[in-house]
Design a protein around this motif. Structure first.
Motif, mmCIF file in Angstrom:
data_model
loop_
_atom_site.group_PDB
_atom_site.id
_atom_site.type_symbol
_atom_site.label_atom_id
_atom_site.label_comp_id
_atom_site.label_asym_id
_atom_site.label_seq_id
_atom_site.Cartn_x
_atom_site.Cartn_y
_atom_site.Cartn_z
ATOM 1 N N THR A 49 41.189 36.215 39.024
ATOM 2 C CA THR A 49 40.895 36.913 40.274
ATOM 3 C C THR A 49 39.897 36.110 41.105
ATOM 4 O O THR A 49 40.064 35.951 42.325
ATOM 5 N N ILE A 58 37.575 42.277 47.123
ATOM 6 C CA ILE A 58 38.672 42.240 46.159
ATOM 7 C C ILE A 58 38.474 43.426 45.215
ATOM 8 O O ILE A 58 37.421 43.562 44.597
ATOM 9 N N PRO A 72 47.880 36.941 38.988
ATOM 10 C CA PRO A 72 46.833 37.204 38.008
ATOM 11 C C PRO A 72 47.159 36.573 36.661
ATOM 12 O O PRO A 72 48.276 36.111 36.420
ATOM 13 N N LEU A 107 39.567 45.361 41.902
ATOM 14 C CA LEU A 107 40.243 45.164 40.622
ATOM 15 C C LEU A 107 39.964 46.380 39.743
ATOM 16 O O LEU A 107 38.806 46.676 39.426
#
Length: 288
Positions: free
Chosen positions: A256, A172, A2, A174
């Protein structure tokens, strides 16, 4: 990997997923004192991040093989709304959904605590931003005593399993905690009281919640320490200065999306060979 500047604010991966680390305290930086660049430079970088985010989102949406779920949590006045507006406001709205989770309805309360959140998770190619999230079930419900400890204490492990399933299916995950100091929260409340156009944002209950500050900090510490995993990491982003917060969040989301390695879909079979013919046909005027 990241966005490098956010690494100091990454919450360590849980040693025992689903189990709070009592040694962990959410005392990471809330301000920009350790920033490696000044306000003007950060704003310029943020603008670059947003421009690249727009391009990355286009290919992410077209590819459609993965989705992105961004969870935003913060104490009252933490800046969730302005983070969404400044960091995601320039993206293609066709590919972004923002969901704000307030007190659950009677229908939602008749289901399990994850139900209303699961149905608002993103489909392939989409970005969903949850303004507050399923973590309210181990934050507000814990602090206010809305459910007994025997109920909310089991939810950490249930959340880990839920997020692991989402990740395995191509989402994904986050998770961003906007880390605000109590002094900055007081200043933001004062700002709302001083401006009649912001009175709608303020409620006397905000001060009641503020008095539970330490209870909420303990609840946040337990929640993020128990549920920060490789598949669904937590980042405690300093939120006292909005320009620094925006720089970190846009950089984190940009990297990301980079890591998704999305690609535009291949053209239909035979299209490449037919392109010149299609151009010729388009160049001809339509018959009257």
């Amino acid at each position: 990997m990241p966005f490098k500047p956010v690494e100091p604010f990454r919450v360590p991966v849980a040693t025992k997923p689903g189990v709070p680390d009592r040694a962990f305290k959410l005392n990471l930086a809330t301000d920009a004192r350790d920033a490696k660049l000044d306000k003007a430079a950060a704003k310029a970088k943020t603008k670059e991040h947003v421009e690249e985010l727009r391009e990355l989102q286009n290919v992410f949406y077209a590819d459609g093989s993965k989705s992105l779920l961004v969870l935003l949590q913060a104490i009252d006045a933490g800046g969730k709304d302005s983070t969404i507006r400044r960091c995601f406001g320039n993206l293609n709205p066709q590919g972004v959904r923002v969901w704000s989770f307030k007190q659950p309805t009677d229908l939602e309360k008749s289901h399990d605590f994850l139900w209303r959140h699961h149905e608002r998770c993103p489909a392939g190619g989409m970005i969903s931003i949850h303004n507050r999230s399923h973590y309210e079930a181990v934050l507000v419900e814990r602090v206010k005593g809305l459910v007994p400890e025997t109920v909310w204490s089991k939810r950490y492990e249930q959340i880990v399993h839920f997020e692991s399933m989402l990740a395995a299916e191509g989402t994904i995950v986050l998770k961003i905690f906007l880390n605000l100091s109590p002094d900055e929260q007081a200043d933001r409340f004062q700002d709302r009281l001083n401006d009649p156009t912001k009175w709608w944002k303020f409620s006397a209950s905000d001060l009641d919640e503020r008095e539970r500050w330490h209870d909420y900090q303990a609840a946040f510490s337990d929640a993020v320490s128990a549920t920060s995993t490789e598949a669904a990491p937590w980042f405690a982003i300093p939120a006292d200065q909005k320009w620094y917060r925006d720089y970190l969040v846009t950089g984190l989301v940009r990297d990301t999306l980079r890591s998704a390695r999305s690609q535009y879909p291949s053209p239909a079979e035979g299209l490449a060979e037919e392109v010149e013919g299609f151009r010729t046909r388009l160049a001809k005027p339509l018959e009257a």
